[in-house]
Motif scaffolding. Sequence first.
Motif, PDB file in Angstrom:
ATOM      1  N   SER A 142       0.901  -1.203   0.108  1.00 43.46           N
ATOM      2  CA  SER A 142      -0.107   0.419  -0.370  1.00 43.46           C
ATOM      3  C   SER A 142       0.844   1.254   0.120  1.00 43.46           C
ATOM      4  CB  SER A 142      -0.853   0.180   0.731  1.00 43.46           C
ATOM      5  OG  SER A 142      -0.449   0.420   2.736  1.00 43.46           O
TER       6      SER A 142
ATOM      7  N   SER B 258      -3.741   7.288  -2.799  1.00 44.85           N
ATOM      8  CA  SER B 258      -5.028   7.428  -1.816  1.00 44.85           C
ATOM      9  C   SER B 258      -5.573   5.967  -1.936  1.00 44.85           C
ATOM     10  CB  SER B 258      -5.592   8.218  -1.328  1.00 44.85           C
ATOM     11  OG  SER B 258      -6.381   9.553  -2.303  1.00 44.85           O
TER      12      SER B 258
ATOM     13  N   TRP C 247      -5.951   1.529  -0.716  1.00 46.56           N
ATOM     14  CA  TRP C 247      -6.761   0.452  -0.183  1.00 46.56           C
ATOM     15  C   TRP C 247      -6.798  -1.220  -0.483  1.00 46.56           C
ATOM     16  CZ3 TRP C 247      -8.648   1.733   4.320  1.00 46.56           C
ATOM     17  CH2 TRP C 247      -9.054   3.257   4.469  1.00 46.56           C
TER      18      TRP C 247
ATOM     19  N   TRP D  35      -5.132  -3.762   1.456  1.00 50.90           N
ATOM     20  CA  TRP D  35      -5.729  -4.042   2.502  1.00 50.90           C
ATOM     21  C   TRP D  35      -7.541  -4.708   2.453  1.00 50.90           C
ATOM     22  CZ3 TRP D  35      -3.595  -3.922   6.908  1.00 50.90           C
ATOM     23  CH2 TRP D  35      -2.566  -3.474   6.948  1.00 50.90           C
ATOM     24  N   PHE D  36      -8.138  -4.165   1.661  1.00 51.69           N
ATOM     25  CA  PHE D  36      -9.257  -4.843   1.034  1.00 51.69           C
ATOM     26  C   PHE D  36      -9.227  -6.606   0.932  1.00 51.69           C
ATOM     27  CE2 PHE D  36     -11.090  -0.974  -1.173  1.00 51.69           C
ATOM     28  CZ  PHE D  36     -11.760   0.044   0.172  1.00 51.69           C
TER      29      PHE D  36
ATOM     30  N   VAL E 268      -3.878   1.096   9.543  1.00 48.31           N
ATOM     31  CA  VAL E 268      -3.763   1.083   8.619  1.00 48.31           C
ATOM     32  C   VAL E 268      -4.142   3.690   8.565  1.00 48.31           C
ATOM     33  CG1 VAL E 268      -6.680   2.141   6.801  1.00 48.31           C
ATOM     34  CG2 VAL E 268      -4.738  -0.432   7.599  1.00 48.31           C
TER      35      VAL E 268
ATOM     36  N   PHE F 135      -3.174   5.455   5.875  1.00 43.62           N
ATOM     37  CA  PHE F 135      -3.226   6.371   4.984  1.00 43.62           C
ATOM     38  C   PHE F 135      -3.642   7.866   4.891  1.00 43.62           C
ATOM     39  CE2 PHE F 135      -7.596   7.880   3.649  1.00 43.62           C
ATOM     40  CZ  PHE F 135      -7.441   7.531   2.648  1.00 43.62           C
TER      41      PHE F 135
ATOM     42  N   GLY G  39     -11.935   8.957   1.083  1.00 42.21           N
ATOM     43  CA  GLY G  39     -10.904   8.217   1.591  1.00 42.21           C
ATOM     44  C   GLY G  39     -12.112   6.938   2.699  1.00 42.21           C
TER      45      GLY G  39
ATOM     46  N   GLY H   3     -13.593   4.244   1.602  1.00 43.71           N
ATOM     47  CA  GLY H   3     -12.025   3.160   2.128  1.00 43.71           C
ATOM     48  C   GLY H   3     -12.088   3.111   3.736  1.00 43.71           C
ATOM     49  N   VAL H   4     -12.515   3.399   4.067  1.00 44.73           N
ATOM     50  CA  VAL H   4     -13.127   3.246   5.620  1.00 44.73           C
ATOM     51  C   VAL H   4     -13.688   2.591   6.170  1.00 44.73           C
ATOM     52  CG1 VAL H   4     -13.390   4.404   7.803  1.00 44.73           C
ATOM     53  CG2 VAL H   4     -11.522   5.272   6.223  1.00 44.73           C
TER      54      VAL H   4
ATOM     55  N   PHE I  53     -13.484  -0.919   4.302  1.00 46.04           N
ATOM     56  CA  PHE I  53     -12.505  -2.147   5.249  1.00 46.04           C
ATOM     57  C   PHE I  53     -13.456  -2.403   6.853  1.00 46.04           C
ATOM     58  CE2 PHE I  53      -9.847  -2.198   8.812  1.00 46.04           C
ATOM     59  CZ  PHE I  53      -8.456  -2.545   8.115  1.00 46.04           C
TER      60      PHE I  53
ATOM     61  N   MET J 285     -12.495   0.384  -5.957  1.00 48.06           N
ATOM     62  CA  MET J 285     -11.344   1.495  -6.112  1.00 48.06           C
ATOM     63  C   MET J 285     -10.098   1.810  -6.933  1.00 48.06           C
ATOM     64  SD  MET J 285     -10.515   3.335  -3.555  1.00 48.06           S
ATOM     65  CE  MET J 285     -11.536   2.970  -1.929  1.00 48.06           C
TER      66      MET J 285
END
Lengths: 327, 219
Positions: free
Chosen positions: B30, B50, B54, B57-58, B80, B84, B105, B108-109, B112, B174
């Motif tokens: 990442s 950015s 993600w 992490w996904f 993270v 991030f 962002g 993504g949050v 996640f 994403m």
Amino acid sequence: MKSGVLILVLLLLSWSTAWAQDPVATVEVQIEGPSEVVGFSGGFERTDLCVGLTSGENRRLLVPFLSRDGLGEQFALARLGASQSAADLRWDQESIESPQPWKDLPRSLRSRGLPSLAAVRPRVGGLRWVWLTVAVLIVLGLRRRPWRALLAGALCGTTLYWLPAAPIAPPVVRLLEGDAASGRWIELRGARDRLELEPVSTGWVRHLPQTADRRLEVHEHSGRARWSILSAGARIYFMREVLAVEAPGPQGPGSHVFEEVWLKESGVGWTARGPWRGQGALPNALPAGVSPPGWLVAGLPQGVPILAGRLADEDGNGAWLRYVGFE
Amino acid sequence: MSSTLGRTAAPSDSLDWRRGLAWILAACFSIAPLVARGEFEAALGDASRSAMFWIPWFLVIGVPRGPQERRVWPLAMGLVLPLFALAFEFDWRADLDPRRMQAIGTAGVLVFLCLGEASFQAGRARWSLYGPIWFLLVFLLPALTTALAWSSGGRLRAEGLASNLASFSPISAMWRDVQPPEGALWREAVESALFCPSTLSCVVLVVLASVMARRGSTT
């Protein structure tokens, strides 16, 4: 009737995207204080005059405004309703100058690739890596308490923005485009988000993406005026015709100093020639020279010799030249 | 926590070595675009770091887990967020559209969190369907759409079946936000990042997993 209205609406909707290049006309404006920022709709986009004047002061400024072929004069400088300034503005309709229609330029000058303006990427400095290591250690130290670790991570993430960071110089590009057949030259200047210009003559402006908002500003400080074209998140290009450019020839580069030069000849393709300075003849092809950037050689006419080069630039900005019909 | 099979087992530690290794790899991938130089950096161009951040992490946060495992996504999120922040600040200073970055962002949050919680709830409920669904969403759809795009020479990339399938995968969604088509309005970008089928599919997944956990399903 309904179809007529529909066609009219479609025509109006397509109006704003029908021109790839918008003409920038100029008008001389007499401004009398007091004033700070005065907004005008000059042509079809906003022009702001950012001139700080006390009561009784006055200035005469060359103001650019976005026009359209043959229509700019009709729309020139109507004061915006939102403008609260008490400044008094006067202009003479006869002082309006519009550039010639873009389509009147030689085709070889109009259909070329635009300079690449990749965003300047910042560097992650040592301080940030130290900060990141500390943040990860804090979070891992709290691994038995995951919700506290989450909170700590969020706090550490937020504190990043208080760390000092080195400023980034935005990319600015200058390109001279020449056409030997017509003997005409245009100068193109490009930047991202905000293009700063000396108050120059009329020209044409293009911004990509075309859907981005755009406006012009005129700043004046201590008797020195500057123009700005602003379009957040967009690449902005301003083109104007320039006269008295000394064309490079096989016997010498003229007044230009090339850091790197490439030549395309019929049936040969592009060959790198290395630096070309002074008054010497064009250097011979280098066997293992670097290739020219893709944008520099895109959209050029076929079957004619073309010279392309990177010019020396004292400001550290990108400066380039393309000359179609080099011989 | 007592098992439905009658065995009593203490919840496992929140960081076993396999998960730790997966997180270290995800962290490396990442932040790799932030340290890219030379041709790699030039190839990335204006792509949003950015949004790229993600994707690894996904891949790791929603991995199916056992019934005895603890909820690990808060700890993962704690790790993270500083990373991030670095990617976000990188794009911010590179003058990418801040509204798009905020949308990326937030999306993504949200994704996640949904994938992490869905994995935990599905493990608790021993919901055996979670594994195939997760595999479909996170691996199979992006792989299929990429294979379709490659095999068709790019013709299936922008429209048709491949595009519709890809819209359900958070990875594909994403990836699309990494470099949206030039001219996309910020409103479209926000909608594509927040209200796209992929975010909704993750929300539906976590809701289903939670329902299964409440019922104690062994489906």
